[in-house]
Design an enzyme around this catalytic site. Structure first.
Site, PDB file in Angstrom:
ATOM      1  N   HIS A  95       0.817  -1.218   0.000  1.00  0.00           N
ATOM      2  CA  HIS A  95       0.000   0.000   0.000  1.00  0.00           C
ATOM      3  C   HIS A  95       0.850   1.266   0.000  1.00  0.00           C
ATOM      4  O   HIS A  95       0.351   2.349  -0.318  1.00  0.00           O
ATOM      5  CB  HIS A  95      -0.990  -0.010   1.170  1.00  0.00           C
ATOM      6  CG  HIS A  95      -0.408   0.336   2.503  1.00  0.00           C
ATOM      7  ND1 HIS A  95      -0.105  -0.621   3.444  1.00  0.00           N
ATOM      8  CD2 HIS A  95      -0.082   1.515   3.060  1.00  0.00           C
ATOM      9  CE1 HIS A  95       0.373  -0.034   4.523  1.00  0.00           C
ATOM     10  NE2 HIS A  95       0.405   1.273   4.313  1.00  0.00           N
ATOM     11  N   GLY A 154       3.562   6.489   8.482  1.00  0.00           N
ATOM     12  CA  GLY A 154       4.897   6.544   7.926  1.00  0.00           C
ATOM     13  C   GLY A 154       5.755   5.365   8.317  1.00  0.00           C
ATOM     14  O   GLY A 154       6.787   5.099   7.712  1.00  0.00           O
ATOM     15  N   ASN A 155       5.326   4.620   9.369  1.00  0.00           N
ATOM     16  CA  ASN A 155       6.047   3.409   9.763  1.00  0.00           C
ATOM     17  C   ASN A 155       5.746   2.218   8.858  1.00  0.00           C
ATOM     18  O   ASN A 155       6.418   1.191   8.922  1.00  0.00           O
ATOM     19  CB  ASN A 155       5.702   3.014  11.201  1.00  0.00           C
ATOM     20  CG  ASN A 155       6.537   3.741  12.228  1.00  0.00           C
ATOM     21  OD1 ASN A 155       6.036   4.600  12.940  1.00  0.00           O
ATOM     22  ND2 ASN A 155       7.823   3.426  12.283  1.00  0.00           N
ATOM     23  N   SER A 156       4.706   2.310   8.035  1.00  0.00           N
ATOM     24  CA  SER A 156       4.309   1.188   7.183  1.00  0.00           C
ATOM     25  C   SER A 156       5.464   0.719   6.314  1.00  0.00           C
ATOM     26  O   SER A 156       6.101   1.513   5.630  1.00  0.00           O
ATOM     27  CB  SER A 156       3.142   1.592   6.294  1.00  0.00           C
ATOM     28  OG  SER A 156       1.952   1.623   7.013  1.00  0.00           O
ATOM     29  N   ASP A 179      -0.061  -7.621   1.429  1.00  0.00           N
ATOM     30  CA  ASP A 179       0.366  -6.222   1.494  1.00  0.00           C
ATOM     31  C   ASP A 179       1.886  -6.106   1.571  1.00  0.00           C
ATOM     32  O   ASP A 179       2.425  -5.300   2.333  1.00  0.00           O
ATOM     33  CB  ASP A 179      -0.284  -5.507   2.682  1.00  0.00           C
ATOM     34  CG  ASP A 179      -0.156  -3.981   2.580  1.00  0.00           C
ATOM     35  OD1 ASP A 179       0.078  -3.492   1.460  1.00  0.00           O
ATOM     36  OD2 ASP A 179      -0.266  -3.299   3.606  1.00  0.00           O
ATOM     37  N   VAL A 181     -11.473 -25.756  -1.053  1.00  0.00           N
ATOM     38  CA  VAL A 181     -12.595 -25.944  -0.128  1.00  0.00           C
ATOM     39  C   VAL A 181     -12.975 -24.597   0.460  1.00  0.00           C
ATOM     40  O   VAL A 181     -12.145 -23.698   0.596  1.00  0.00           O
ATOM     41  CB  VAL A 181     -12.263 -26.917   1.028  1.00  0.00           C
ATOM     42  CG1 VAL A 181     -12.119 -28.330   0.525  1.00  0.00           C
ATOM     43  CG2 VAL A 181     -11.006 -26.466   1.770  1.00  0.00           C
TER      44      VAL A 181
END
Length: 521
Positions: free
Chosen positions: A147, A249-251, A177, A308
């Site tokens: 992201h 901002g840590n992402s 992600d 399944v």
């Protein structure tokens, strides 16, 4: 009851979980202070040992910081696009109308300005966003969140010494992600490596390094607060929860253990305000490592697939199946010609083990996805009181097909309806008229729900008009009379509940229905 949550990527600065009010290894050692000797515990009490609180994280941080980078993206946004972003990326990017006094000349000025900005004829705007990442190879491979770089026209990476490099995208994975970038450098870059996240326990010290609010090289410390968190963001949720402060901002930044190994990729926070409240979530290194290796080799991710549709075995479901204890993954549907179908799995089976390891329902998609395509896995299956060992050849997860649009045609109510007043719903014959009215396929079998009482038991169980009941107690039903007879038989046998296999807009699922006590009133 789980609170409603929303995955919110504000300007790609971070992934936030907003809850409604109502609702390969390079290791570096870190010093630690020794705990003074403790008097021996009584023989009857277990002796618990623990590592002391570190005197300082400075030496560890100094060694790790050079491998953590600032990821900056630039994106061209046409008028209205940011507002339509489902994750809310544009919400904090667009200017907001200040609260001027009504009738003020400034009110008209800003109103006209905003109208021009949102006009279909307005020129495209350039949006910038910041995130974090970390170098895993001296050749310049960098891990971050998908992201953070999604939709970006240009991605640049700023190193700890302020060197700015242009990055190219090697690959990304929407489901977890994760993304992999590559930069070119004239000299080998400092790097860190993934550790074994499975060895880290609740209560262990961790460091988070990233660029909160664009403030590069920020170090925060905390502990692992929980493991195996499912935050309903996908079928592969297995997050590490930490109280190390994580903000916008840590992402994409790393979560380190005290050996200096990456044990997680910081991805989301739970917050009612957008700021850290001490509940952050990281993708475990043992999951991320395999994804990143595939992205590096092929630029895409291939996942194992059983074919399944499953759901967790709750106590209500276990009571309906006479299953003890209540655990495993209940098979609600078997994909035609899929691996499970070829292995003779059936609807109503309970998968309790995968290659000899006990599992819970929600863990099965993630664990099966990690299995190499073409390998043979052994499923421990409970079927009507018997335990079977079924070998299944793992297939490749197919791409998701687009769902057909539903028609809104209406037809007269089925005259053959059977009402279950105490349960709060009515069913009718699944004839051509019902198929047309509810846009059901020609091959659909069962009885269609024609009415649901608001606030009744069926409504509480999530049943809706147009849903189809295909089985009760693992026996097929083809007419409303079949369903009525089986429910009456269960009531006479004084069963507490029955299991209905229901086909709704999302597919098949088992629905437990209580038949006695206050719940059935």
């Amino acid at each position: 009851m789980r609170l409603p949550v929303r995955l919110f990527c504000a300007g790609s600065l971070s992934c936030l979980l907003l809850a409604g009010v109502s609702g390969p290894v390079t290791a570096w050692a870190a010093g630690s202070a020794a705990i003074p000797p403790v008097a021996p515990a009584p023989a009857t009490a277990p002796v618990v040992s623990s590592r002391g609180v570190p005197d300082s994280f400075a030496d560890l941080a100094a060694r790790l910081l050079p491998a953590v980078v600032n990821v900056s993206t630039t994106q061209t946004v046409k008028s209205g696009e940011a507002d339509d972003d489902e994750d809310g990326e544009g919400e904090d990017q667009l200017p907001q109308m200040p609260n001027f006094p009504q009738g003020s000349p400034f009110e008209k000025f800003f109103h006209d300005f905003m109208n021009r900005q949102n006009s279909p004829d307005a020129p495209p705007r350039r949006m910038q966003a910041l995130g974090s990442g970390f170098i895993i190879d001296p050749a310049g491979y960098i891990v971050t969140n998908n992201h953070v770089i999604r939709h970006a026209d240009k991605v640049t990476v700023t190193l700890q010494d302020n060197t700015v490099l242009t990055a190219k995208q090697i690959g990304h994975d929407d489901r977890t992600d994760l993304a992999l970038l590559k930069v070119e450098s004239k000299k080998p870059l400092p790097f860190v490596s993934f550790g074994d996240s499975d060895k880290r326990r609740v209560g262990d010290w961790v460091l988070a390094i990233g660029n909160p609010f664009g403030l590069s090289g920020t170090v925060t410390a905390g502990i692992i607060s929980s493991r195996g968190r499912n935050i309903d963001q996908g079928p592969y949720d297995d997050f590490i929860q930490t109280d190390a402060p994580i903000n916008k901002g840590n992402s994409g930044g790393p979560l380190f253990d005290m050996d200096g190994s990456v044990i997680g990729v910081n991805t989301a926070i739970y917050s009612p305000s957008g700021g850290s409240v001490g509940i952050g979530f990281s993708i475990p290194a043992n999951e991320a490592r395999g994804i990143i290796e595939q992205l590096r080799k092929t630029g895409k991710v291939s996942r194992g697939w059983l074919g399944v549709r499953i759901q967790n075995v709750t106590q209500d479901i276990a009571d309906g199946l006479n299953l003890t204890p209540a655990r495993g993954a209940l098979v609600a549907g078997v994909e035609k010609d899929g691996p499970a179908a070829k292995a003779k799995l059936q609807t109503g089976d309970v998968i309790q083990t995968l290659n000899g390891t006990a599992i819970e329902g929600k863990a099965l998609p993630r664990l099966s996805a990690q299995l190499p395509v073409g390998t043979v896995a052994h499923l421990g299956v409970w079927r009507k009181g018997k335990v079977l060992d079924l070998p299944v050849t793992i297939g490749a997860l197919p791409e998701t097909a687009a769902e057909p649009e539903k028609k809104a045609e209406q037809t007269p109510k089925n005259a053959k309806d059977v009402s279950f007043a105490a349960l709060g719903f009515s069913v009718g014959t699944l004839d051509d008229a019902a198929r047309q009215k509810y846009n059901l396929p020609a091959g659909q079998k069962g009885v269609v729900i024609t009415a649901v009482k608001e606030g009744g038991l069926a409504s509480d169980r999530g049943l809706k008009e147009g849903d189809v009941v295909t089985e009760i107690q693992q026996a097929e039903v083809t007419t409303p009379t079949d369903l009525k007879k089986r429910i009456e038989a269960a009531q006479k046998a004084k069963k507490k509940s029955v299991l209905l296999l229901v086909h709704d807009a999302d597919g098949l699922r088992w629905v437990p229905f209580p038949l006695s006590g206050d719940d059935a009133q």
